[in-house]
Design a protein around this motif. Structure first.
Motif, PDB file in Angstrom:
ATOM      1  N   PHE D  28      -8.980   4.801  -4.303  1.00 45.79           N
ATOM      2  CA  PHE D  28      -8.975   4.859  -5.767  1.00 45.79           C
ATOM      3  C   PHE D  28      -8.264   6.099  -6.271  1.00 45.79           C
ATOM      4  CE2 PHE D  28     -12.407   2.105  -4.493  1.00 45.79           C
ATOM      5  CZ  PHE D  28     -12.084   0.975  -5.217  1.00 45.79           C
ATOM      6  N   THR D  29      -7.125   6.396  -5.640  1.00 43.22           N
ATOM      7  CA  THR D  29      -6.324   7.535  -6.085  1.00 43.22           C
ATOM      8  C   THR D  29      -5.271   7.097  -7.104  1.00 43.22           C
ATOM      9  OG1 THR D  29      -4.918   7.159  -4.169  1.00 43.22           O
ATOM     10  CG2 THR D  29      -6.640   8.812  -3.937  1.00 43.22           C
ATOM     11  N   ARG D  30      -5.106   5.788  -7.263  1.00 42.94           N
ATOM     12  CA  ARG D  30      -4.159   5.222  -8.225  1.00 42.94           C
ATOM     13  C   ARG D  30      -4.819   4.105  -9.011  1.00 42.94           C
ATOM     14  NH1 ARG D  30       1.089   5.464  -5.637  1.00 42.94           N
ATOM     15  NH2 ARG D  30       1.355   7.679  -5.181  1.00 42.94           N
ATOM     16  N   LYS D  31      -4.195   3.789 -10.139  1.00 44.14           N
ATOM     17  CA  LYS D  31      -4.703   2.689 -10.953  1.00 44.14           C
ATOM     18  C   LYS D  31      -4.112   1.349 -10.516  1.00 44.14           C
ATOM     19  CE  LYS D  31      -6.293   3.558 -15.632  1.00 44.14           C
ATOM     20  NZ  LYS D  31      -5.912   4.251 -16.858  1.00 44.14           N
ATOM     21  N   SER D  32      -2.901   1.396  -9.942  1.00 46.46           N
ATOM     22  CA  SER D  32      -2.257   0.121  -9.605  1.00 46.46           C
ATOM     23  C   SER D  32      -2.468  -0.225  -8.133  1.00 46.46           C
ATOM     24  CB  SER D  32      -0.762   0.207  -9.915  1.00 46.46           C
ATOM     25  OG  SER D  32      -0.220   1.350  -9.284  1.00 46.46           O
ATOM     26  N   LEU D  33      -2.444  -1.523  -7.848  1.00 45.14           N
ATOM     27  CA  LEU D  33      -2.614  -1.992  -6.474  1.00 45.14           C
ATOM     28  C   LEU D  33      -1.444  -1.556  -5.617  1.00 45.14           C
ATOM     29  CD1 LEU D  33      -3.810  -5.708  -6.779  1.00 45.14           C
ATOM     30  CD2 LEU D  33      -5.150  -3.734  -6.038  1.00 45.14           C
ATOM     31  N   GLN D  34      -1.722  -1.092  -4.402  1.00 45.17           N
ATOM     32  CA  GLN D  34      -0.663  -0.776  -3.460  1.00 45.17           C
ATOM     33  C   GLN D  34      -0.135  -2.084  -2.866  1.00 45.17           C
ATOM     34  OE1 GLN D  34       0.097   2.691  -3.310  1.00 45.17           O
ATOM     35  NE2 GLN D  34      -1.220   2.218  -5.060  1.00 45.17           N
ATOM     36  N   LYS D  35       1.093  -2.011  -2.329  1.00 43.97           N
ATOM     37  CA  LYS D  35       1.705  -3.214  -1.744  1.00 43.97           C
ATOM     38  C   LYS D  35       0.812  -3.860  -0.675  1.00 43.97           C
ATOM     39  CE  LYS D  35       4.606  -6.256  -1.760  1.00 43.97           C
ATOM     40  NZ  LYS D  35       4.183  -7.098  -2.890  1.00 43.97           N
ATOM     41  N   GLN D  36       0.289  -3.044   0.229  1.00 42.77           N
ATOM     42  CA  GLN D  36      -0.500  -3.660   1.317  1.00 42.77           C
ATOM     43  C   GLN D  36      -1.847  -4.179   0.827  1.00 42.77           C
ATOM     44  OE1 GLN D  36      -0.625  -0.394   1.027  1.00 42.77           O
ATOM     45  NE2 GLN D  36      -2.472   0.458   1.972  1.00 42.77           N
ATOM     46  N   GLU D  37      -2.354  -3.611  -0.237  1.00 47.67           N
ATOM     47  CA  GLU D  37      -3.569  -4.177  -0.820  1.00 47.67           C
ATOM     48  C   GLU D  37      -3.277  -5.562  -1.399  1.00 47.67           C
ATOM     49  OE1 GLU D  37      -5.987  -0.133  -2.314  1.00 47.67           O
ATOM     50  OE2 GLU D  37      -4.417  -0.991  -3.587  1.00 47.67           O
ATOM     51  N   GLU D  38      -2.130  -5.672  -2.042  1.00 45.11           N
ATOM     52  CA  GLU D  38      -1.760  -6.961  -2.621  1.00 45.11           C
ATOM     53  C   GLU D  38      -1.580  -8.028  -1.548  1.00 45.11           C
ATOM     54  OE1 GLU D  38       0.991  -6.050  -5.938  1.00 45.11           O
ATOM     55  OE2 GLU D  38       1.538  -8.172  -5.775  1.00 45.11           O
ATOM     56  N   THR D  39      -0.905  -7.656  -0.457  1.00 47.24           N
ATOM     57  CA  THR D  39      -0.724  -8.594   0.659  1.00 47.24           C
ATOM     58  C   THR D  39      -2.079  -9.031   1.202  1.00 47.24           C
ATOM     59  OG1 THR D  39       1.234  -7.325   1.238  1.00 47.24           O
ATOM     60  CG2 THR D  39       0.443  -8.931   2.860  1.00 47.24           C
TER      61      THR D  39
END
Lengths: 87, 70, 87, 70, 87, 70
Positions: D28-39
């Motif tokens: 939770f260091t960013r607000k947007s989903l990381q690429k690998q989280e999306e995958t």
């Protein structure tokens, strides 16, 4: 939460009264179900070596039920802003 | 009210199945229940029903505001 | 639990019959949902390295479903006191 | 019945979101989903839907009392 | 999921419209409840050493909410087969 | 809709009790809550309600499609 709640105006109509009674009933059923679920987790040995509850489990269940009830009362008082004591 | 009780007992049925399955069934090398899994499930259901009745009695006492000591 | 249950008296009115049918439907939907949830936990690798179920996962799912069904039958028999076989 | 199905599919939607979020999102260091989280989320949803369909088929067979061997 | 959904035929009667609205409302309530539950687990220190949320917890909650929302959108798109964007 | 809200707040009440009980009560040698268990429950409820309000605000923003940066 009580049936004859002093905070409820006298003029509420029948339908509303029925809905309130039903909601209270559902609330109590869910309270009971969660209590059963939670205290089973806290008190009962889940390796199931026998089909009876032993003495230790039984007294744990009694205390767990009393404590769960007490926590529920604290939560109710805080949620309603300390104005009325729920249940 | 009766409908609520019926719905509630069916939900209890489902939650009991899920609990006893999770506590008792670990291996998936066969389709049929092993003997010791069956025994475990039976005991799980019996204990849960006894537990549930005991909580029911205490719950009724607390609902009536019975004074209790430690 | 069956629709044409021999234990149900013939004189029940339409509304009751409808409620019974609805309750049974809800029960079956919840049974299915819990089965899906539980067997996913038991059988599927949750690191999600691929988007297909592999052979091991698939046969685990089949066996898990069969065993869950069997457990549900045992529970049903015990709850109803062994009088009738639910489902 | 149709209403039950609608309500049920919306509940499935919610439970799928919760599961795939829990399994796939850890930072939770960013607000947007990381690429690998999306995958991860995409695969989670696909696997869950395939799993769900398979269970549905087996469930239907068992409901009809199909005889099965190990 | 939107109220004025282009996929919904114009001829649906009032009762159906009401049911749809109610289902959507229930869906949103449950979405919110699960979001609250999940992000509390992910972000809040459950030893409860104080009764305030600290700065770290607060920013975790904001990000967790945004990410949960994003995941929900992906799931919605996949469930509806990519035809329409839910919510 | 009002009924939904009532039902929902009662469910929230129940889930708050279960959570704070699980997080705060560990010992069953007595029937009454210990002082530190009570403090823990109070903080748990306060934190949960503050958390819930914060999520509510963010949720409302996202529902309205507010643009946000990391």
């Amino acid at each position: 939460m009580a049936a004859n709640n002093p905070g409820v105006p006298a003029s509420i109509d029948k339908e509303t009264a029925f809905t309130l009674a039903q909601s209270e009933m559902e609330y109590r059923v869910e309270l009971f179900n969660r209590l059963v679920h939670t205290c089973f987790n806290k008190c009962v040995d889940r390796r199931y070596k026998e089909n009876e509850l032993n003495m230790g489990e039984n007294s744990c269940i009694d205390r767990c039920t009393a404590k769960y009830w007490a926590v529920n009362n604290i939560v109710g008082q805080m949620i309603s802003g300390g104005q009325q004591r729920p249940m | 009210i009766e409908n609520l009780q019926l719905r509630d007992s069916l939900r209890m049925y489902n939650s009991l199945t899920e609990r006893c399955f999770n506590d008792c069934v670990e291996s998936f090398t066969r389709k049929s229940l092993q003997k010791q899994e069956e025994t475990c499930v039976t005991r799980c259901v019996e204990k849960y029903m006894k537990h549930s009745m005991r909580v029911g009695m205490r719950f009724a006492e607390l609902s009536q505001g019975a004074a209790t000591s430690d």
